[in-house]
Design an enzyme around this catalytic site. Structure first.
Site, PDB file in Angstrom:
ATOM      1  N   HIS A 256      -8.424   2.046  -0.957  1.00 57.62           N
ATOM      2  CA  HIS A 256      -8.775   2.005  -2.384  1.00 57.62           C
ATOM      3  C   HIS A 256      -8.788   0.566  -2.864  1.00 57.62           C
ATOM      4  CE1 HIS A 256      -4.420   2.655  -1.979  1.00 57.62           C
ATOM      5  NE2 HIS A 256      -4.264   1.906  -3.058  1.00 57.62           N
TER       6      HIS A 256
ATOM      7  N   HIS B 173      -8.375  -1.567  -6.236  1.00 54.12           N
ATOM      8  CA  HIS B 173      -7.962  -1.593  -7.635  1.00 54.12           C
ATOM      9  C   HIS B 173      -8.958  -2.487  -8.379  1.00 54.12           C
ATOM     10  CE1 HIS B 173      -3.705  -0.139  -6.914  1.00 54.12           C
ATOM     11  NE2 HIS B 173      -3.981  -0.601  -5.706  1.00 54.12           N
TER      12      HIS B 173
ATOM     13  N   GLN C 153       0.864  -1.192   0.000  1.00 54.24           N
ATOM     14  CA  GLN C 153       0.000   0.000   0.000  1.00 54.24           C
ATOM     15  C   GLN C 153       0.893   1.232   0.000  1.00 54.24           C
ATOM     16  OE1 GLN C 153      -2.815   0.374   3.261  1.00 54.24           O
ATOM     17  NE2 GLN C 153      -3.793   2.176   2.332  1.00 54.24           N
TER      18      GLN C 153
END
Ligand code: DGP
Length: 111
Positions: free
Chosen positions: A97, A99, A91
């Site tokens: 987040h 992907h 990270q």
């Protein structure tokens, strides 16, 4: 602590946004590793999955269900959803987040 993704949410720096609602934002990854490489982020500042709490489960479920809609909108049926949770898992931006990757043959297991 705010990251560059907070600036993208605030519209302070540009991003190629492909989806947005009141809870989350999806935009193209600046370092795409596949024909489709989208980052799906919550507007809430969560560091990563480890930072999420019971009260975030609706938000997380919402985002997981949105991945199909986002991949569909890009013209891809098959896709991979990955989150790197912590520096040891690669990270690099400390705002949660996911992907969303697709558009080419993907190997398994990932490195
Ligand atoms: P990770 O290593 O899982 O934390 O992935 C962070 C991703 O964020 C990486 O693939 C590159 C992308 N990224 C970093 N900064 C920016 C930016 O300013 N704009 C966009 N679109 N993507 C970014």
């Amino acid at each position: 602590m705010s990251t560059i993704f907070s600036k993208i949410i605030a519209g302070e720096i540009p991003a190629d946004v492909v989806y947005e609602d009141e809870h989350c934002l999806a935009f193209k990854d600046i370092n795409a590793i596949a024909p489709m490489h989208i980052l799906l982020i919550p507007k809430k500042e969560l560091v990563n999955l480890s930072d999420a709490k019971e009260l975030d489960k609706e938000l997380l479920g919402h985002m997981m269900l949105k991945t199909k809609e986002i991949a569909d909108s890009q013209g891809f049926e098959d896709y991979r959803v990955v989150t790197n949770n912590g520096a040891g898992a690669q990270q690099s931006v400390f705002h949660l987040h996911f992907h969303i990757i697709g558009g080419r043959s993907l190997n398994w297991p990932p490195g």
